[in-house]
Design an enzyme around this catalytic site. Sequence first.
Site, PDB file in Angstrom:
ATOM      1  N   LYS A  13       0.752  -1.035   0.034  1.00  0.00           N
ATOM      2  CA  LYS A  13       0.071  -0.032   0.046  1.00  0.00           C
ATOM      3  C   LYS A  13       0.967   1.201   0.080  1.00  0.00           C
ATOM      4  O   LYS A  13       0.612   2.175  -0.666  1.00  0.00           O
ATOM      5  CB  LYS A  13      -0.826  -0.005   1.064  1.00  0.00           C
ATOM      6  N   ARG A  86      -9.217   0.807   8.885  1.00  0.00           N
ATOM      7  CA  ARG A  86      -8.965  -0.395   9.356  1.00  0.00           C
ATOM      8  C   ARG A  86      -9.903  -1.031  10.406  1.00  0.00           C
ATOM      9  O   ARG A  86      -9.703  -2.211  10.651  1.00  0.00           O
ATOM     10  CB  ARG A  86      -7.806  -0.229  10.120  1.00  0.00           C
ATOM     11  N   ARG A 125      12.086  -5.466   4.488  1.00  0.00           N
ATOM     12  CA  ARG A 125      12.006  -4.216   4.137  1.00  0.00           C
ATOM     13  C   ARG A 125      12.761  -2.929   5.018  1.00  0.00           C
ATOM     14  O   ARG A 125      12.740  -3.315   6.202  1.00  0.00           O
ATOM     15  CB  ARG A 125      10.745  -3.706   3.905  1.00  0.00           C
ATOM     16  N   ARG A 159      11.528  -0.952  10.637  1.00  0.00           N
ATOM     17  CA  ARG A 159      10.421  -0.709  11.509  1.00  0.00           C
ATOM     18  C   ARG A 159      10.356  -1.633  12.648  1.00  0.00           C
ATOM     19  O   ARG A 159      10.340  -3.059  12.452  1.00  0.00           O
ATOM     20  CB  ARG A 159       9.020  -0.773  10.867  1.00  0.00           C
ATOM     21  N   ARG A 170       0.091  -8.701  13.462  1.00  0.00           N
ATOM     22  CA  ARG A 170      -0.432  -7.658  12.457  1.00  0.00           C
ATOM     23  C   ARG A 170      -1.485  -8.357  11.522  1.00  0.00           C
ATOM     24  O   ARG A 170      -2.474  -7.873  11.236  1.00  0.00           O
ATOM     25  CB  ARG A 170       0.591  -6.880  11.928  1.00  0.00           C
TER      26      ARG A 170
HETATM   27  P1  AMP Z   1       1.138   0.497   8.815  1.00  0.00           P
HETATM   28  O1  AMP Z   1       2.210   1.710   8.653  1.00  0.00           O
HETATM   29  O2  AMP Z   1      -0.244   1.170   7.938  1.00  0.00           O
HETATM   30  O3  AMP Z   1       1.418  -0.612   8.627  1.00  0.00           O
HETATM   31  O4  AMP Z   1       0.867   0.949  10.299  1.00  0.00           O
HETATM   32  C1  AMP Z   1       1.760   0.671  11.401  1.00  0.00           C
HETATM   33  C2  AMP Z   1       0.616   0.564  12.680  1.00  0.00           C
HETATM   34  O5  AMP Z   1       0.093   1.727  13.097  1.00  0.00           O
HETATM   35  C3  AMP Z   1      -0.457  -0.365  12.773  1.00  0.00           C
HETATM   36  O6  AMP Z   1      -0.047  -1.732  13.025  1.00  0.00           O
HETATM   37  C4  AMP Z   1      -1.335   0.197  13.806  1.00  0.00           C
HETATM   38  O7  AMP Z   1      -0.697  -0.010  15.007  1.00  0.00           O
HETATM   39  C5  AMP Z   1      -1.111   1.663  13.790  1.00  0.00           C
HETATM   40  N1  AMP Z   1      -2.300   2.308  12.768  1.00  0.00           N
HETATM   41  C6  AMP Z   1      -1.826   2.736  11.562  1.00  0.00           C
HETATM   42  N2  AMP Z   1      -3.150   3.104  11.053  1.00  0.00           N
HETATM   43  C7  AMP Z   1      -3.966   2.637  11.812  1.00  0.00           C
HETATM   44  C8  AMP Z   1      -5.468   2.775  11.913  1.00  0.00           C
HETATM   45  N3  AMP Z   1      -6.120   3.184  11.023  1.00  0.00           N
HETATM   46  N4  AMP Z   1      -6.031   2.234  12.820  1.00  0.00           N
HETATM   47  C9  AMP Z   1      -5.440   1.824  14.014  1.00  0.00           C
HETATM   48  N5  AMP Z   1      -4.198   1.783  14.098  1.00  0.00           N
HETATM   49  C10 AMP Z   1      -3.581   1.992  12.880  1.00  0.00           C
END
Ligand code: AMP
Length: 221
Positions: A13, A86, A125, A159, A170
Amino acid sequence: MITILMGAPGAGKGTQAKLLESNYGLVQLATGDMLRAAIGSGSALGEQVKSIMSAGSLVPDDIVIKLIEQRLSTGAIGYVLDGFPRTPAQAEALEQFLGKRGEAVTAVIALDVPESYIVERVTGRFTCGSCGAGYHRVYRPTAVDGVCDQCGGKNFVVRPDDQQEVVEKRLAVYAEQTAALLPFYEQRGLLTKIDGTGTVEAVAERLAHVLKLRNPVKASA
Ligand code: AMP
């Protein structure tokens, strides 16, 4: 033009949202990036979400809803939402918020990547600590070992939630809480699933094709 990119963690994404930003001038709104920036700056919000994120859980809905509402201001040609919504509560809040402004989600594109690919994709990554350019040990290495192709930086970041056990958590969270959004958007006639495997360029082409069908004038720029 408000496009939502959906897909499991590691589906691509972020990579595709950045390409849509550079190719079409859309603004990428990535809640994960916003939350990581808050952690990096040591803000109260960062302190609040740090342990939740490193455990691979979702941060509370009200926090991310507020972040998105603050950034979705009028003026941009369009937005790509990456990592939001989400949960069903987030999707409903977005619908209500946009509805009040006479707007609506234009397209929801789900990147379909088999779970067997995900762990390898995510655990390899890393990003440039200076400019944020994204790489992968196997699929997208830097041209010169240890040097960022884009800015020449030599400091790379992995990360903390990209470790295997956290990635597995996740993925479980995605299956339990986020996958339910696919039927939500399908019922509204907004969802298109595309194959998220193959090269970055191949996926970008599939994505561009869907965007042109969904929004023929603006996406043909
Ligand atoms: P991402 O970078 O999109 O993979 O997000 C990393 C982490 O940020 C996720 O595993 C959640 O802990 C938090 N996070 C990001 N976006 C959301 C969301 N829309 N709702 C809840 N937690 C989020």
